[in-house]
Design a protein around this motif. Structure first.
Motif, short mmCIF file in Angstrom:
data_model
loop_
_atom_site.label_atom_id
_atom_site.label_comp_id
_atom_site.label_asym_id
_atom_site.label_seq_id
_atom_site.Cartn_x
_atom_site.Cartn_y
_atom_site.Cartn_z
N THR A 244 -6.27 14.54 31.93
CA THR A 244 -5.22 14.61 32.85
C THR A 244 -4.26 13.97 32.80
N SER A 245 -3.06 14.15 33.51
CA SER A 245 -1.84 13.08 33.48
C SER A 245 -2.39 11.83 34.47
N ASP A 246 -3.04 12.08 35.33
CA ASP A 246 -3.49 11.13 36.66
C ASP A 246 -4.72 10.53 36.19
N SER A 247 -5.36 10.81 34.98
CA SER A 247 -6.46 10.13 34.75
C SER A 247 -6.24 8.52 34.65
N VAL A 248 -7.53 7.68 35.37
CA VAL A 248 -7.55 6.31 35.34
C VAL A 248 -8.99 5.89 34.83
N CYS A 249 -8.93 4.82 34.47
CA CYS A 249 -10.39 4.15 34.26
C CYS A 249 -10.29 2.88 35.03
N PHE A 250 -11.69 2.38 35.31
CA PHE A 250 -11.66 1.08 36.26
C PHE A 250 -12.55 -0.01 35.25
N VAL A 251 -12.21 -1.11 34.95
CA VAL A 251 -12.73 -1.99 34.26
C VAL A 251 -13.36 -3.31 35.64
N ALA A 252 -14.40 -3.06 35.62
CA ALA A 252 -15.01 -4.20 36.60
C ALA A 252 -15.96 -5.33 35.99
N GLU A 253 -15.73 -6.52 36.31
CA GLU A 253 -16.29 -7.63 35.87
C GLU A 253 -16.82 -8.73 36.96
N ARG A 254 -17.99 -8.77 37.13
CA ARG A 254 -18.71 -9.95 37.96
C ARG A 254 -19.73 -10.37 37.37
N ASP A 255 -20.39 -11.51 37.93
CA ASP A 255 -21.59 -12.41 37.54
C ASP A 255 -21.78 -12.05 35.88
N GLY A 256 -20.66 -12.23 35.25
CA GLY A 256 -21.02 -12.03 33.87
C GLY A 256 -21.15 -10.48 33.20
N GLN A 257 -21.14 -9.81 34.02
CA GLN A 257 -21.56 -8.22 33.66
C GLN A 257 -20.24 -7.57 33.71
N ARG A 258 -19.84 -6.69 32.64
CA ARG A 258 -18.57 -5.99 32.67
C ARG A 258 -18.89 -4.68 32.21
N VAL A 259 -18.33 -3.53 32.91
CA VAL A 259 -18.56 -2.18 32.48
C VAL A 259 -17.12 -1.59 33.02
N VAL A 260 -16.97 -0.32 32.17
CA VAL A 260 -15.92 0.33 32.51
C VAL A 260 -16.45 1.84 33.24
N PHE A 261 -15.47 2.14 34.21
CA PHE A 261 -15.94 3.42 34.78
C PHE A 261 -14.83 4.52 34.00
N THR A 262 -15.35 5.37 33.16
CA THR A 262 -14.38 6.05 32.22
C THR A 262 -14.02 7.70 33.08
N GLY A 263 -14.53 8.04 33.96
CA GLY A 263 -14.23 9.21 34.76
C GLY A 263 -14.45 10.38 33.49
N ASP A 264 -13.50 11.10 33.35
CA ASP A 264 -13.76 12.29 32.56
C ASP A 264 -12.83 12.05 31.15
N THR A 265 -12.27 10.80 31.01
CA THR A 265 -11.76 10.51 29.72
C THR A 265 -12.77 10.16 28.74
N ILE A 266 -13.90 9.51 28.94
CA ILE A 266 -14.97 9.64 28.10
C ILE A 266 -16.06 9.84 28.87
N LEU A 267 -16.96 11.18 28.58
CA LEU A 267 -18.01 11.77 29.06
C LEU A 267 -19.36 11.10 28.85
#
Length: 234
Positions: free
Chosen positions: A104-127
């Motif tokens: 969608t035009s409004d799709s975003v992802c969130f990159v979170a990094e804490r305590d040496g751990q990093r993940v990406v919340f991908t929504g429906d951009t990557i299932l």
């Protein structure tokens, strides 16, 4: 009922809940992610039992984020605000918001990094499995390819809007980009075979699609045709 799931790939500051809304477009259901600072990503449907499960799963809810505004991700926002007093707001300072249009035009992802751990919340951009629809007319194939290029720079776990946790967001992005390019080649071939409408292309390129997903295949084909038109190929 809402399922509380686990994965060895999850940081200890993330809780994974799955809404009870399985279906052809939602896979096993919408994934809701709860962070230990009271941030909720994608509250999901307006299902009171699910929203109460979110509230009971962790600290008081303070902040609501969502990856895009499709109903299966945001319909529960207003009720969750009423139940908790939380606000839709900016990410905490250890989460970076990435603009990732395409699905969608409004799709975003969130990159979170804490305590040496990093993940990406991908929504429906990557299932978590399969490929995401490019939701024409709002979705855009060119933008989607660019978003996948960006996400290919994050070789860390991907926490999607639907499906299981991805061990490597970058690898998933690379696979999806190759898949999209292959589909574009198939659309070109269908046009050379005489296909003249989106329905014709679906019949050739997506001949084995689940009938329940045919409408989504047609959305993607229309987006593919629009993209090819920008390349002066139509």
């Amino acid at each position: 009922m809402t399922a509380r799931l686990t994965s060895e790939l999850l940081p200890d500051w993330v809780t994974w809940l799955r809404a009870p809304n399985p279906g052809p477009m939602t896979l096993d259901g919408t994934n809701t992610w709860l962070l230990d600072d009271g941030t909720v990503i994608d509250p999901g449907p307006d299902d009171l039992a699910h929203l109460e499960a979110i509230i009971e799963a962790g600290p008081p809810i303070r902040r609501i984020l969502f990856t895009h505004a499709h109903p299966d991700h945001v319909d529960g926002v207003i009720t969750l605000i009423a139940l908790t007093g939380a606000e839709v707001g900016d990410p905490p300072d250890w989460i970076t918001q990435l603009g990732t249009p395409g699905h969608t035009s409004d799709s975003v992802c969130f990159v979170a990094e804490r305590d040496g751990q990093r993940v990406v919340f991908t929504g429906d951009t990557i299932l978590g499995r399969g490929s995401s629809v490019v939701a024409w007319p709002d979705g855009d194939v060119g933008a989607y390819l660019n978003s996948l290029d960006m996400l290919s720079g994050y070789p860390v776990p991907g926490l999607p809007g639907h499906g299981p946790v991805l061990p490597d967001c970058a690898a998933a992005a690379d696979w999806l980009r190759a898949h999209r390019l292959e589909r574009l080649d198939q659309v070109r071939a269908a046009l050379k075979q005489g296909a003249s409408t989106p329905e014709d292309v679906v019949n050739i390129v997506y001949a084995d699609v689940d009938p329940n997903l045919r409408f989504a295949a047609e959305w993607t084909v229309r987006a593919q045709l629009a993209y090819l038109a920008t390349l002066s190929e139509l």
